[in-house]
Design a protein around this motif. Structure first.
Motif, PDB file in Angstrom:
ATOM      1  N   THR A  33       0.856  -1.181   0.000  1.00 49.93           N
ATOM      2  CA  THR A  33       0.000   0.000   0.000  1.00 49.93           C
ATOM      3  C   THR A  33       0.896   1.237   0.000  1.00 49.93           C
ATOM      4  O   THR A  33       2.014   1.202   0.527  1.00 49.93           O
ATOM      5  N   PRO A  34       0.429   2.342  -0.597  1.00 50.99           N
ATOM      6  CA  PRO A  34       1.252   3.564  -0.609  1.00 50.99           C
ATOM      7  C   PRO A  34       1.697   3.918   0.809  1.00 50.99           C
ATOM      8  O   PRO A  34       0.885   3.983   1.728  1.00 50.99           O
ATOM      9  N   ASN A  35       3.001   4.141   0.971  1.00 49.32           N
ATOM     10  CA  ASN A  35       3.555   4.323   2.306  1.00 49.32           C
ATOM     11  C   ASN A  35       4.567   5.459   2.381  1.00 49.32           C
ATOM     12  O   ASN A  35       5.092   5.729   3.448  1.00 49.32           O
ATOM     13  N   LEU A  36       4.862   6.107   1.267  1.00 51.88           N
ATOM     14  CA  LEU A  36       5.822   7.211   1.288  1.00 51.88           C
ATOM     15  C   LEU A  36       5.123   8.490   1.713  1.00 51.88           C
ATOM     16  O   LEU A  36       4.056   8.829   1.191  1.00 51.88           O
ATOM     17  N   GLU A  37       5.735   9.196   2.667  1.00 54.23           N
ATOM     18  CA  GLU A  37       5.154  10.457   3.126  1.00 54.23           C
ATOM     19  C   GLU A  37       5.129  11.497   2.014  1.00 54.23           C
ATOM     20  O   GLU A  37       4.195  12.280   1.916  1.00 54.23           O
ATOM     21  N   ALA A  38       6.164  11.515   1.198  1.00 53.59           N
ATOM     22  CA  ALA A  38       6.289  12.505   0.126  1.00 53.59           C
ATOM     23  C   ALA A  38       6.858  11.814  -1.116  1.00 53.59           C
ATOM     24  O   ALA A  38       8.054  11.922  -1.397  1.00 53.59           O
ATOM     25  N   PRO A  39       6.022  11.084  -1.865  1.00 49.98           N
ATOM     26  CA  PRO A  39       6.527  10.322  -3.007  1.00 49.98           C
ATOM     27  C   PRO A  39       7.210  11.179  -4.068  1.00 49.98           C
ATOM     28  O   PRO A  39       8.210  10.754  -4.650  1.00 49.98           O
ATOM     29  N   ASP A  40       6.709  12.385  -4.307  1.00 51.82           N
ATOM     30  CA  ASP A  40       7.351  13.251  -5.296  1.00 51.82           C
ATOM     31  C   ASP A  40       8.740  13.672  -4.839  1.00 51.82           C
ATOM     32  O   ASP A  40       9.675  13.737  -5.648  1.00 51.82           O
ATOM     33  N   ASP A  41       8.879  13.943  -3.548  1.00 47.16           N
ATOM     34  CA  ASP A  41      10.195  14.298  -3.007  1.00 47.16           C
ATOM     35  C   ASP A  41      11.157  13.116  -3.108  1.00 47.16           C
ATOM     36  O   ASP A  41      12.345  13.300  -3.400  1.00 47.16           O
ATOM     37  N   PHE A  42      10.653  11.910  -2.837  1.00 43.00           N
ATOM     38  CA  PHE A  42      11.494  10.712  -2.980  1.00 43.00           C
ATOM     39  C   PHE A  42      11.973  10.579  -4.412  1.00 43.00           C
ATOM     40  O   PHE A  42      13.163  10.349  -4.662  1.00 43.00           O
ATOM     41  N   TYR A  43      11.046  10.720  -5.369  1.00 48.05           N
ATOM     42  CA  TYR A  43      11.411  10.574  -6.782  1.00 48.05           C
ATOM     43  C   TYR A  43      12.451  11.621  -7.175  1.00 48.05           C
ATOM     44  O   TYR A  43      13.440  11.302  -7.840  1.00 48.05           O
ATOM     45  N   GLU A  44      12.259  12.842  -6.729  1.00 42.57           N
ATOM     46  CA  GLU A  44      13.212  13.910  -7.027  1.00 42.57           C
ATOM     47  C   GLU A  44      14.589  13.583  -6.437  1.00 42.57           C
ATOM     48  O   GLU A  44      15.618  13.762  -7.091  1.00 42.57           O
ATOM     49  N   ALA A  45      14.620  13.083  -5.202  1.00 44.69           N
ATOM     50  CA  ALA A  45      15.888  12.725  -4.565  1.00 44.69           C
ATOM     51  C   ALA A  45      16.572  11.579  -5.302  1.00 44.69           C
ATOM     52  O   ALA A  45      17.799  11.569  -5.455  1.00 44.69           O
ATOM     53  N   LEU A  46      15.777  10.616  -5.772  1.00 42.44           N
ATOM     54  CA  LEU A  46      16.341   9.490  -6.526  1.00 42.44           C
ATOM     55  C   LEU A  46      16.964   9.971  -7.834  1.00 42.44           C
ATOM     56  O   LEU A  46      18.080   9.564  -8.186  1.00 42.44           O
ATOM     57  N   ILE A  47      16.255  10.837  -8.539  1.00 38.82           N
ATOM     58  CA  ILE A  47      16.785  11.387  -9.786  1.00 38.82           C
ATOM     59  C   ILE A  47      18.054  12.192  -9.511  1.00 38.82           C
ATOM     60  O   ILE A  47      19.054  12.061 -10.234  1.00 38.82           O
ATOM     61  N   GLU A  48      18.040  12.993  -8.458  1.00 42.79           N
ATOM     62  CA  GLU A  48      19.227  13.779  -8.091  1.00 42.79           C
ATOM     63  C   GLU A  48      20.412  12.878  -7.770  1.00 42.79           C
ATOM     64  O   GLU A  48      21.558  13.216  -8.083  1.00 42.79           O
ATOM     65  N   ALA A  49      20.153  11.741  -7.147  1.00 47.78           N
ATOM     66  CA  ALA A  49      21.235  10.811  -6.790  1.00 47.78           C
ATOM     67  C   ALA A  49      21.924  10.260  -8.036  1.00 47.78           C
ATOM     68  O   ALA A  49      23.084   9.857  -7.973  1.00 47.78           O
ATOM     69  N   HIS A  50      21.222  10.258  -9.159  1.00 48.56           N
ATOM     70  CA  HIS A  50      21.776   9.745 -10.415  1.00 48.56           C
ATOM     71  C   HIS A  50      22.452  10.831 -11.254  1.00 48.56           C
ATOM     72  O   HIS A  50      23.132  10.508 -12.225  1.00 48.56           O
ATOM     73  N   GLN A  51      22.288  12.086 -10.863  1.00 51.68           N
ATOM     74  CA  GLN A  51      22.859  13.187 -11.626  1.00 51.68           C
ATOM     75  C   GLN A  51      24.367  13.041 -11.750  1.00 51.68           C
ATOM     76  O   GLN A  51      25.057  12.744 -10.772  1.00 51.68           O
ATOM     77  N   GLY A  52      24.866  13.218 -12.956  1.00 48.91           N
ATOM     78  CA  GLY A  52      26.303  13.177 -13.200  1.00 48.91           C
ATOM     79  C   GLY A  52      26.881  11.785 -13.336  1.00 48.91           C
ATOM     80  O   GLY A  52      28.087  11.648 -13.533  1.00 48.91           O
ATOM     81  N   LEU A  53      26.038  10.750 -13.212  1.00 45.52           N
ATOM     82  CA  LEU A  53      26.535   9.383 -13.347  1.00 45.52           C
ATOM     83  C   LEU A  53      26.385   8.914 -14.789  1.00 45.52           C
ATOM     84  O   LEU A  53      25.395   9.238 -15.455  1.00 45.52           O
TER      85      LEU A  53
END
Length: 65
Positions: free
Chosen positions: A9-29
């Motif tokens: 079941t949906p459990n992320l407090e801020a799914p958009d923020d998670f997605y943004e952080a995940l994309i940022e973690a890949h930046q420059g790779l």
């Protein structure tokens, strides 16, 4: 931490923020570095979960079974 079943079941407090952080973690790779990052992330999260039955449920869920 003992877990009995995979929570799908949906459990992320801020799914958009998670997605943004995940994309940022890949930046420059590079693609290869990005794949290696994903593999390490999976292993870190699998260790956090710690239950093979729950991880097997996650495999099935991820495959769309």
């Amino acid at each position: 931490m003992s877990m009995q079943a995979l929570n799908t079941t949906p459990n992320l407090e801020a799914p958009d923020d998670f997605y943004e952080a995940l994309i940022e973690a890949h930046q420059g790779l590079s693609t290869e570095e990005s794949h290696a990052f994903n593999a390490r992330l999976v292993l870190v999260l699998a260790n956090h979960i710690g239950s093979l039955p729950v991880l097997r449920e996650a495999f099935e869920a991820a495959r769309g079974s």
